[in-house]
Design a protein around this motif. Sequence first.
Motif, PDB file in Angstrom:
ATOM      1  N   ARG A   1     -16.380  -9.578 -18.992  1.00  0.00           N
ATOM      2  CA  ARG A   1     -15.832  -8.894 -20.161  1.00  0.00           C
ATOM      3  C   ARG A   1     -16.897  -7.991 -20.770  1.00  0.00           C
ATOM      4  NH1 ARG A   1     -13.782 -14.054 -20.371  1.00  0.00           N
ATOM      5  NH2 ARG A   1     -15.691 -14.798 -21.357  1.00  0.00           N
ATOM      6  N   GLY A   2     -16.460  -6.894 -21.390  1.00  0.00           N
ATOM      7  CA  GLY A   2     -17.388  -6.013 -22.109  1.00  0.00           C
ATOM      8  C   GLY A   2     -18.317  -5.219 -21.221  1.00  0.00           C
ATOM      9  N   THR A   3     -17.867  -4.911 -19.993  1.00  0.00           N
ATOM     10  CA  THR A   3     -18.736  -4.143 -19.073  1.00  0.00           C
ATOM     11  C   THR A   3     -18.275  -2.695 -18.932  1.00  0.00           C
ATOM     12  OG1 THR A   3     -17.441  -5.178 -17.297  1.00  0.00           O
ATOM     13  CG2 THR A   3     -19.649  -6.050 -17.690  1.00  0.00           C
ATOM     14  N   GLY A   4     -17.365  -2.269 -19.791  1.00  0.00           N
ATOM     15  CA  GLY A   4     -16.989  -0.852 -19.815  1.00  0.00           C
ATOM     16  C   GLY A   4     -15.888  -0.456 -18.850  1.00  0.00           C
ATOM     17  N   LYS A   5     -15.080  -1.415 -18.414  1.00  0.00           N
ATOM     18  CA  LYS A   5     -14.007  -1.092 -17.455  1.00  0.00           C
ATOM     19  C   LYS A   5     -13.011  -0.097 -18.073  1.00  0.00           C
ATOM     20  CE  LYS A   5     -12.912  -5.533 -16.749  1.00  0.00           C
ATOM     21  NZ  LYS A   5     -13.966  -6.415 -17.247  1.00  0.00           N
ATOM     22  N   SER A   6     -12.468  -0.459 -19.219  1.00  0.00           N
ATOM     23  CA  SER A   6     -11.462   0.408 -19.873  1.00  0.00           C
ATOM     24  C   SER A   6     -12.066   1.753 -20.267  1.00  0.00           C
ATOM     25  CB  SER A   6     -10.896  -0.279 -21.116  1.00  0.00           C
ATOM     26  OG  SER A   6     -10.305  -1.505 -20.769  1.00  0.00           O
ATOM     27  N   THR A   7     -13.290   1.728 -20.789  1.00  0.00           N
ATOM     28  CA  THR A   7     -13.966   2.962 -21.208  1.00  0.00           C
ATOM     29  C   THR A   7     -14.104   3.926 -20.036  1.00  0.00           C
ATOM     30  OG1 THR A   7     -15.217   1.780 -22.902  1.00  0.00           O
ATOM     31  CG2 THR A   7     -16.103   3.901 -22.204  1.00  0.00           C
ATOM     32  N   THR A   8     -14.501   3.388 -18.859  1.00  0.00           N
ATOM     33  CA  THR A   8     -14.718   4.224 -17.675  1.00  0.00           C
ATOM     34  C   THR A   8     -13.412   4.847 -17.192  1.00  0.00           C
ATOM     35  OG1 THR A   8     -16.544   2.783 -17.036  1.00  0.00           O
ATOM     36  CG2 THR A   8     -15.693   4.252 -15.342  1.00  0.00           C
ATOM     37  N   ILE A   9     -12.336   4.064 -17.194  1.00  0.00           N
ATOM     38  CA  ILE A   9     -11.051   4.576 -16.689  1.00  0.00           C
ATOM     39  C   ILE A   9     -10.497   5.648 -17.621  1.00  0.00           C
ATOM     40  CG2 ILE A   9      -8.665   3.911 -16.176  1.00  0.00           C
ATOM     41  CD1 ILE A   9     -10.205   1.066 -15.496  1.00  0.00           C
ATOM     42  N   ARG A  10     -10.605   5.442 -18.933  1.00  0.00           N
ATOM     43  CA  ARG A  10     -10.145   6.470 -19.887  1.00  0.00           C
ATOM     44  C   ARG A  10     -11.016   7.727 -19.766  1.00  0.00           C
ATOM     45  NH1 ARG A  10      -9.043   1.740 -22.601  1.00  0.00           N
ATOM     46  NH2 ARG A  10      -6.823   1.514 -22.996  1.00  0.00           N
ATOM     47  N   ALA A  11     -12.294   7.521 -19.538  1.00  0.00           N
ATOM     48  CA  ALA A  11     -13.207   8.667 -19.391  1.00  0.00           C
ATOM     49  C   ALA A  11     -12.851   9.478 -18.148  1.00  0.00           C
ATOM     50  CB  ALA A  11     -14.650   8.173 -19.291  1.00  0.00           C
ATOM     51  N   LEU A  12     -12.443   8.792 -17.071  1.00  0.00           N
ATOM     52  CA  LEU A  12     -12.070   9.488 -15.844  1.00  0.00           C
ATOM     53  C   LEU A  12     -10.803  10.326 -16.061  1.00  0.00           C
ATOM     54  CD1 LEU A  12     -12.479   9.910 -12.772  1.00  0.00           C
ATOM     55  CD2 LEU A  12     -10.906   8.012 -12.425  1.00  0.00           C
ATOM     56  N   ALA A  13      -9.807   9.742 -16.721  1.00  0.00           N
ATOM     57  CA  ALA A  13      -8.557  10.474 -16.979  1.00  0.00           C
ATOM     58  C   ALA A  13      -8.825  11.709 -17.831  1.00  0.00           C
ATOM     59  CB  ALA A  13      -7.551   9.550 -17.672  1.00  0.00           C
ATOM     60  N   ASP A  14      -9.726  11.562 -18.794  1.00  0.00           N
ATOM     61  CA  ASP A  14     -10.052  12.680 -19.681  1.00  0.00           C
ATOM     62  C   ASP A  14     -10.821  13.785 -18.949  1.00  0.00           C
ATOM     63  OD1 ASP A  14     -10.026  13.587 -22.560  1.00  0.00           O
ATOM     64  OD2 ASP A  14     -12.178  13.677 -22.170  1.00  0.00           O
ATOM     65  N   LEU A  15     -11.583  13.375 -17.937  1.00  0.00           N
ATOM     66  CA  LEU A  15     -12.402  14.324 -17.174  1.00  0.00           C
ATOM     67  C   LEU A  15     -11.553  15.243 -16.287  1.00  0.00           C
ATOM     68  CD1 LEU A  15     -15.292  15.092 -15.830  1.00  0.00           C
ATOM     69  CD2 LEU A  15     -14.667  13.364 -14.136  1.00  0.00           C
ATOM     70  N   LEU A  16     -10.446  14.729 -15.782  1.00  0.00           N
ATOM     71  CA  LEU A  16      -9.659  15.460 -14.779  1.00  0.00           C
ATOM     72  C   LEU A  16      -9.069  16.745 -15.347  1.00  0.00           C
ATOM     73  CD1 LEU A  16      -7.837  12.442 -13.104  1.00  0.00           C
ATOM     74  CD2 LEU A  16      -9.910  13.607 -12.370  1.00  0.00           C
ATOM     75  N   PRO A  17      -8.977  17.793 -14.527  1.00  0.00           N
ATOM     76  CA  PRO A  17      -8.426  19.074 -14.997  1.00  0.00           C
ATOM     77  C   PRO A  17      -6.938  18.937 -15.324  1.00  0.00           C
ATOM     78  CG  PRO A  17      -8.808  19.143 -12.627  1.00  0.00           C
ATOM     79  CD  PRO A  17      -9.395  17.865 -13.108  1.00  0.00           C
ATOM     80  N   GLU A  18      -6.461  19.833 -16.193  1.00  0.00           N
ATOM     81  CA  GLU A  18      -5.043  19.805 -16.557  1.00  0.00           C
ATOM     82  C   GLU A  18      -4.181  20.121 -15.333  1.00  0.00           C
ATOM     83  OE1 GLU A  18      -4.484  22.467 -19.857  1.00  0.00           O
ATOM     84  OE2 GLU A  18      -4.994  20.906 -21.311  1.00  0.00           O
ATOM     85  N   ILE A  19      -2.953  19.585 -15.348  1.00  0.00           N
ATOM     86  CA  ILE A  19      -2.039  19.836 -14.233  1.00  0.00           C
ATOM     87  C   ILE A  19      -0.835  20.640 -14.722  1.00  0.00           C
ATOM     88  CG2 ILE A  19      -2.675  17.842 -12.834  1.00  0.00           C
ATOM     89  CD1 ILE A  19      -0.315  16.323 -14.076  1.00  0.00           C
ATOM     90  N   SER A  20      -0.202  21.357 -13.808  1.00  0.00           N
ATOM     91  CA  SER A  20       0.991  22.142 -14.129  1.00  0.00           C
ATOM     92  C   SER A  20       2.213  21.260 -13.925  1.00  0.00           C
ATOM     93  CB  SER A  20       1.046  23.366 -13.210  1.00  0.00           C
ATOM     94  OG  SER A  20       2.197  24.133 -13.478  1.00  0.00           O
ATOM     95  N   VAL A  21       3.051  21.123 -14.966  1.00  0.00           N
ATOM     96  CA  VAL A  21       4.251  20.285 -14.876  1.00  0.00           C
ATOM     97  C   VAL A  21       5.478  21.079 -15.334  1.00  0.00           C
ATOM     98  CG1 VAL A  21       2.923  18.174 -15.315  1.00  0.00           C
ATOM     99  CG2 VAL A  21       4.054  19.312 -17.210  1.00  0.00           C
ATOM    100  N   VAL A  22       6.637  20.636 -14.896  1.00  0.00           N
ATOM    101  CA  VAL A  22       7.890  21.264 -15.327  1.00  0.00           C
ATOM    102  C   VAL A  22       8.166  20.852 -16.764  1.00  0.00           C
ATOM    103  CG1 VAL A  22      10.386  21.404 -14.925  1.00  0.00           C
ATOM    104  CG2 VAL A  22       8.796  21.311 -12.973  1.00  0.00           C
TER     105      VAL A  22
END
Length: 357
Positions: A50-71
């Motif tokens: 617990r408390g090793t940054g799992k959730s922080t890392t995954i949210r950081a990855l999603a935020d890092l990714l470029p925007e995508i084109s959607v309908v």
Amino acid sequence: MTTTLQAPPKKNRRLVFPFTAIVGQEQMKLALLLNVIDPKIGGVMIMGDRGTGKSTTIRALADLLPEISVVAGDPFNSDPNDMEMMGEELREKVENNEHIDTVQKKVPMIDLPLGATEDRVCGTIDIEKALSEGVKAFEPGLLAKANRGILYVDEVNLLDDHLVDVLLDSAASGWNTVEREGISIRHPARFVLVGSGNPEEGELRPQLLDRFGMHAEIRTVKDPDLRVQIVEQRAEFDQDPQGFLANYDEQQKALQQKLVDAQNLLPQITIDYEIRVKVSEICSDLDVDGLRGDIVTNRAAKAIAAFEGRTEVTVDDIRRVMPLCLRHRLRKDPLESIDSGYKVEKAVDRVFGLDVE
């Protein structure tokens, strides 16, 4: 015909700790990046304290990714350029050359709560409306929202086995099917599945664990200097998030571009036949059930080569990804602990003749 609209301005957008600022946990970061480059690897299971940054890392990855084109207005984040991954209604519009608006949006990051029901996850069909009005009234679930994004399940080892099965089926096929009273709805659900948990609270059954592409084990950092650095970074971010993000802006953009380049390069990556034979020899020597281990290792090795801008997979690539791809497939007894990666590394060294002894 499609037109691109400007996405609405982001009001009070939550600031996320930057991915490039995360210290340590290299296994977890590598596994996540490779799955972003090639989602067909099959997701990541992250087990650790617990408390090793799992959730922080995954949210950081999603935020890092470029925007995508959607309908615009599509509940499944459909790609306007990929008819194969569109819902029925949208595909009909495209085939009839109807006008379609598109918008740019952030890659979705969906948290699946532990108490979620199957209806909440898969979506529901309004039978009453379907019978009275003759239309397929579908209320999309979390799988629809996660399409083309990341679906994160914290404490996945505590989730009902049936739900884990549903998630893994959708992640593998890229589609979710909801059937009720003879009515069937199918929609795209292609996402990177990331599960995390604490091994003290129990492991997933080996049959389910095997279906995760990669398995990363993380431990609490022991080095006092590193711990101080992590604490200071967090305090700095909390005190001035904008300033902290500005310091990492260049690194974030560089990594984002590196991921985009890797995705474009991926189809050109080749693996020498001899290397592929040795990969399968290692899987056989380690008595890995099925062929998922072979397939995932090949995919992950190609992804790491693409990430580093090369077109050929090397033995070193295999050595770096194989423990992540096989360690969770060695366990035959549910009471057995998962291999740290040592057995896999020894097998790789032996088969490829890398033994120093």
